[in-house]
Design a protein around this motif. Structure first.
Motif, PDB file in Angstrom:
ATOM      1  N   ALA A 204      27.729  43.134  50.379  1.00 27.29           N
ATOM      2  CA  ALA A 204      27.940  42.482  49.547  1.00 27.29           C
ATOM      3  C   ALA A 204      27.361  42.989  48.220  1.00 27.29           C
ATOM      4  CB  ALA A 204      27.589  40.957  49.829  1.00 27.29           C
ATOM      5  N   GLU A 219      34.870  46.425  50.598  1.00 24.54           N
ATOM      6  CA  GLU A 219      35.530  45.311  50.343  1.00 24.54           C
ATOM      7  C   GLU A 219      36.267  44.833  51.546  1.00 24.54           C
ATOM      8  OE1 GLU A 219      37.613  45.763  46.341  1.00 24.54           O
ATOM      9  OE2 GLU A 219      35.905  44.749  45.600  1.00 24.54           O
ATOM     10  N   LEU A 222      33.949  43.511  53.857  1.00 26.16           N
ATOM     11  CA  LEU A 222      33.521  42.115  53.960  1.00 26.16           C
ATOM     12  C   LEU A 222      34.831  41.240  53.994  1.00 26.16           C
ATOM     13  CD1 LEU A 222      32.002  42.264  50.289  1.00 26.16           C
ATOM     14  CD2 LEU A 222      30.766  42.352  52.447  1.00 26.16           C
ATOM     15  N   ASP A 251      25.782  34.600  50.555  1.00 29.60           N
ATOM     16  CA  ASP A 251      26.701  35.695  50.146  1.00 29.60           C
ATOM     17  C   ASP A 251      28.037  35.326  49.697  1.00 29.60           C
ATOM     18  OD1 ASP A 251      24.761  37.666  50.577  1.00 29.60           O
ATOM     19  OD2 ASP A 251      24.765  37.619  52.795  1.00 29.60           O
ATOM     20  N   ILE A 255      30.077  36.056  45.932  1.00 26.32           N
ATOM     21  CA  ILE A 255      31.048  36.411  45.671  1.00 26.32           C
ATOM     22  C   ILE A 255      32.069  35.646  44.898  1.00 26.32           C
ATOM     23  CG2 ILE A 255      33.370  37.094  46.833  1.00 26.32           C
ATOM     24  CD1 ILE A 255      31.485  38.046  49.254  1.00 26.32           C
TER      25      ILE A 255
END
Length: 1094
Positions: A204, A219, A222, A251, A255
């Motif tokens: 992140a 990404e 994630l 986190d 985002i």
């Protein structure tokens, strides 16, 4: 990548077969598929084809190999793929392969792996080494530990993890109220998710702090991690996840805070948006399912959602994924507001939410205007739904920002000042008119309505580019979403309709965007409009219904929403001031409008006919004539399928036919009866002309085609019209005038090979079959229905009308439960009612054999445990057996060596007093008694006197005789008493409901997690109980057609059988049954007293 390939299954040969499966040549594909199926018999086949999928070479062939393997596993998973050791080798090799293949192969193989992991790891818990090995792989994979194992792809490894955790998103044992977290999920959380949280934080940082250097793989990592977390906590909350939840949430906040919709997302931002969407879905799950673990995170969750929602001013320029993110942000706020701390957290933001988030999502924008012109149906579905979901913070799957904003606005409006004592979800459903009074004021009164009142009605002549028009569109959308709030405040509703909505209709020119939404609002508020506004409301809607297109702007959504609003008003018993004017306007619009409008107005016409009842009936014959003429003009050239507008036209004609038939006056009202018969004859002639145009004319024009049948469109509705025609015929001259003998064969030919089964769409066909047999008995003096006629279908074979209808019934037996009941009822009619002559007896025998085969086959498929559907199937076989005992016995035994005994035993079971639903109508019991008598005689011939099936048949025979006597004596004379009791019960229920409503507002509280889980478990248990499908309950008690069998003296048949067979007199019967026989049939007592059972 090297996988050992068995010599017997050389890779080259497999590749050749797989390459052929993607050939355009159908013969080559079929031959290759057959070759692969033969090769699949080898125990090492899964390993061999996996080697092809994982190897080098043409990617198309490798994808084909992966696809075949996926389907092979699906077919063989439950029956074991091969020997235990080979299967474990294959399973491990599949997992290893997944870590290294490219995305195109991974997408297919992961579906194969999902089936393996669900069975071995989740369901059977027989793969204990999976998680420890997967943990090592993830830790050593290329992105997390570069250089250690570059061949292990981190994204692939996380996909494997996702497949392992995915099944746990649902409760494994939903009937258990407090199901513990599965041990496998606890293991995943402890060994993989906890250390993965550190990895998630690390990546992140990389994504958020170094956007220029961001890699797509980071990404992806994630996103997959978020999906794994969501599947983990959607239903359960593993103990180790509780520990990492705060860090993981932080986190996710970072985002979400990074999102900026003030400019269009860049091409590479799609993955970031997907991550954000998943984060918001996780927040929804935490608020809904895990309040006690998420309470301390609630303020941060609210701040994230509000920050996103306040960017809704930019919605017009965004595509579907950002729209979904806004939708989820609104949903998160709605869910938080339903919780205990929700008021404290959200109420300070009410004003800013209204002004900066909710209202911008409701206002008209450029995308709405473009969609209005390009796809009006999509516009209507998104913005003017015929039925809003109930306003609640727990509503799911709203999907669009506007719908979610409307829902949030409704939740806010229903909120009372101060912390809530009840959630909006616990409030009464729409339509409940009695509401408990609360001393606390609602936010709807204090904030929402005053806020909306700030926006004035646009001036005359302002178009869609005007800010006033766009804002007022949002005001109207808000009023529609406030339905629950406004139904509690009827005076306010009347004021809004009078002062804020009806004036729009007097504007010149009217804005179609505003008028369509105003129509929708009126429909939403139909249940609380006072009778005093009747004339003005209908006048406004009629004006909208007949609005013509404006220059380049279509007014179809205006007509559609006006039609929907009028239908809502009628369905809520809000009658128009003049039914005839409404009918005339709708019929005229149908005849002049385009096909889309006409399709909508046909629906409205059906609603008007059903709602208007006696006030509409005098006009039905004329309307039928007008509508039929319009439909005939819309019928396409043959053999094209009929368009939707024609299908809707037929549906509206069916509604009128049913309304007319249900209005038949009593025979003693002679004048009214003559008028009614005259109208019925007129309607029947119109229906006949329409069916001739739809069926006979196409056949004449298709003589050179392979099939001369008209398209199988509207078969059910057209059948209802044909049924009406046949029922209306009173003499032979009318049969010729209405061409019944020409229409029925075409109809029978059309349904003969029918396979588009739909539960609610086939009932008319079954009813028409019975009416056709009735017509045959009354007017078919020459036996036309039994004559062999050339078929118009592709094979061109000859068959009779009865044969074609029987073919439909045979196929219907196994279609769906309601069709089974209806088909079996038709079997009795087809076997016993037609006028079979000696020359057509073979045809009767053929259909009896066909019926018996189909009914017994279906019975065998459901015979594992007794069920209500047994009764119609076994009675249908009984009708066949009564007609042709030897032939049907052979049919049953050919299907199953003991088929006859199986059927006889099952018939005895359903005929016994203990079976439910048992025999109920007089005709059912008569048929069972006659059949059991015949069966017992045959069992005596077969020397089966001492067998269980013989004893069961005899006991059931005597029980059925007693039941038949009771039914004949009692009849159904208790209906009035039952009706009065039901009325009393209804009144008591209403009183109880009123008491509940009075007390509800005094003592309501938020549902606890334990209560939620208990309710969830009860709901799951209820769903698992086998229920009778819709339509079946009405069929359980039915009078079946027995023809001449109905005249048989049943008591004499049974008495004669017992007297002639000493073996029966020696049979042992239960004492209770002997006593009942003595009471009901004293003349039998001396024949069975020797058989008393101790």
């Amino acid at each position: 990548m090297e996988i050992e390939t068995p010599a017997a299954l050389a890779g080259d040969e497999l590749r050749r077969l797989l390459a052929a499966t993607i050939s355009p040549d159908k013969a080559a594909v079929d031959a290759a598929a057959a070759g692969l199926d033969r090769a699949a018999a080898d125990p090492r086949f899964p390993l061999a084809i996996l080697a092809v999928a994982a190897g080098d070479g043409d990617q198309g062939v490798r994808v084909a190999a992966a696809t075949y393997l996926k389907n092979f596993i699906r077919r063989n998973m439950e029956s074991s793929l091969s020997s235990s050791q080979l299967y474990k080798e294959f399973r491990d090799q599949l997992a290893q392969t997944l870590l290294q293949v490219e995305p195109a192969i991974l997408r297919v193989l992961i579906e194969a792996f999902r089936q393996v992991v669900e069975k071995d790891f989740v369901k059977d818990n027989l793969w204990p080494e999976l998680i420890p090995q997967l943990k090592l792989v993830i830790q050593s994979s290329n992105l997390i530990s570069p250089g250690q194992h570059p061949e292990w792809n981190t994204i692939n490894a996380l996909k494997v993890l996702q497949s392992a955790v995915r099944p746990f998103q649902y409760f494994l044992n939903p009937k258990v109220a407090k199901e513990p977290v599965p041990q496998q999920l606890e293991q995943i959380a402890a060994e993989i998710l906890v250390p993965l949280q550190v990895t998630f934080h690390h990546f992140a940082d990389k994504v958020l702090l170094s956007p220029d250097a961001t890699k797509l793989e980071y990404e992806q990592l994630l996103l997959i991690t978020c999906k794994c977390m969501y599947f983990t906590i959607r239903s359960y909350m593993p103990s180790r996840v509780k520990q990492i939840l705060p860090s993981f949430c932080k986190d996710m906040y970072r985002i979400l805070h990074s999102l900026d919709f003030n400019s269009l997302p860049e091409d590479g931002a799609m993955m970031r948006l997907k991550i954000a969407k998943r984060c918001l879905i996780i927040f929804c799950a935490l608020v809904t399912r895990h309040r006690k673990h998420a309470d301390d995170q609630m303020p941060h969750i609210v701040n994230c959602a509000i920050k996103i929602s306040k960017q809704s001013i930019n919605l017009s320029g965004l595509d579907s994924l950002p729209n979904r993110i806004f939708s989820l942000a609104f949903d998160v706020i709605s869910r938080v507001l339903e919780t205990g701390p929700g008021w404290r957290l959200v109420s300070p933001h009410f004003s800013s939410l209204l002004d900066s988030a909710i209202f911008p999502a409701l206002a008209l924008n450029e995308k709405d205007i473009a969609e209005w012109e390009e796809d009006t149906d999509e516009y209507l579905q998104k913005n003017l739904p015929s039925e809003l979901d109930e306003i609640s913070g727990w509503t799911e799957d709203l999907f669009t920002a506007r719908k979610s904003a409307i829902n949030l606005l409704g939740v806010i409006a229903l909120s009372k000042v101060g912390p809530p004592v009840a959630s909006a979800a616990s409030k009464r459903k729409k339509g409940d008119k009695s509401k408990g009074k609360s001393e606390r004021s609602s936010i709807g009164e204090l904030l929402v309505i005053p806020f909306l009142s700030k926006f004035p009605i646009p001036s005359h002549g302002e178009d869609a580019s005007s800010r006033a028009v766009r804002n007022y569109f949002g005001v109207l959308m808000a009023y529609g979403g406030l339905q629950d709030f406004l139904t509690e405040n009827k005076e306010l509703t009347v004021t809004l309709i009078r002062n804020r909505i009806l004036p729009l209709y007097s504007m010149d020119p009217c804005s179609p965007y505003l008028i369509s939404t105003a129509n929708w609002v009126i429909g939403q508020l139909a249940m609380c409009l006072p009778e005093a506004m009747n004339t003005s409301v209908y006048h406004s809607l009629m004006k909208a219904l007949t609005m013509e297109d404006m220059e380049d702007i279509t007014c179809y959504p205006v007509c559609a929403s006006a039609s929907g609003a009028i239908a809502e008003l009628i369905e809520n018993s809000y009658a128009p001031p003049d039914w005839l004017i409404l009918l005339q306007a709708v019929v005229k619009r149908i005849s002049t409008g385009d096909e889309n409008e006409s399709a909508l107005l046909f629906k409205l016409l059906g609603t008007i006919v059903e709602g208007g009842q006696e006030k509409v009936l005098p006009h039905i014959p004329e309307i039928v004539s007008n509508i039929a003429n319009t439909v005939m003009q819309l019928l396409p050239p043959v053999p094209d399928p009929w368009p939707q507008v024609v299908e809707q036209g037929f549906t509206s004609l069916v509604a009128m036919a049913q309304a007319w038939e249900s209005s038949a006056p009593d025979e003693n009202r002679k004048h009214e009866k003559r008028v009614w018969h005259s109208g019925q004859s007129s309607i029947a002639r119109t229906f006949s002309l329409l069916l001739q145009r739809a069926w006979l004319l196409p056949v004449e024009h298709m003589e050179n085609s392979c099939s001369s049948l008209p398209p199988p469109s509207c078969v059910n509705d057209a059948s209802v019209l044909l049924e009406f025609v046949m029922r209306s015929v009173t003499c032979m001259e009318e049969t010729a005038r209405m061409k019944v003998f020409e229409l029925v064969p075409i109809w029978a030919d059309t349904i003969a090979n029918w396979d588009s089964w739909e539960e609610m769409e086939d009932q008319g066909v079954f009813n028409t079959i019975k009416e056709a047999i009735n017509f045959h008995q009354r007017f078919d003096l020459t036996g036309f229905f039994l004559k062999m006629l050339p078929s118009q279908s592709e094979n061109g074979s000859q068959s009779s009308v009865i044969g074609r209808v029987s073919n439909f019934v045979t196929r219907a037996i196994a279609a769906y439960p309601s069709a089974t009941w209806r088909a079996c009822s038709c079997i009795h009619t087809l076997l016993h009612a037609p006028n079979f002559s000696l020359g057509t007896e073979d045809a009767r025998k053929a259909i009896a054999v066909s019926f018996a085969q189909a009914a017994f086959s279906h019975f065998k498929s459901i015979s594992e445990s007794p069920a209500g559907i047994w009764k119609p199937l076994l009675l249908a076989i009984s009708s066949c057996y009564i007609c042709y005992p030897d032939a049907i016995e052979q049919v049953l035994n050919n299907y199953d060596g003991n088929g006859y005994t199986i059927w006889a035993s099952a018939l005895a079971q359903v005929s016994s007093s203990s079976f439910s639903p048992g025999l109920s109508s007089e005709s059912e019991i008569k048929l069972a008694v006659l059949t059991l008598s015949t069966v017992i005689e045959h069992l005596l011939v077969l020397s089966m006197v001492g067998t269980k099936v013989f004893q069961d048949c005899y006991v059931s025979l005597m029980e059925s005789c007693i039941q038949l006597k009771e039914v004949e004596e009692d009849g159904d004379n208790d209906d009035d008493d039952v009706g009065a009791e039901d009325l009393d019960d209804d009144e008591e229920e209403e009183d109880t409901e009123d008491d509940d409503e009075d007390s509800e507002d005094d003592d309501v509280r938020e549902e606890t997690e334990e209560e939620f889980l208990e309710r969830y478990a009860l709901a799951a248990a209820a769903e698992s109980i086998e229920v009778v499908e819709e339509g079946d309950l009405d069929e359980e008690t039915q009078d079946i057609e027995l023809g001449s069998l109905d005249e048989v003296d049943i008591q004499l048949v049974v008495l004669s059988l017992i007297q002639k067979q000493p073996a029966l007199q020696a049979q042992t019967l239960p004492d209770g049954l002997v006593e009942r026989i003595a009471e009901t049939f004293p003349e039998y007592e001396h024949l069975c007293h020797v058989g008393r059972q101790a």
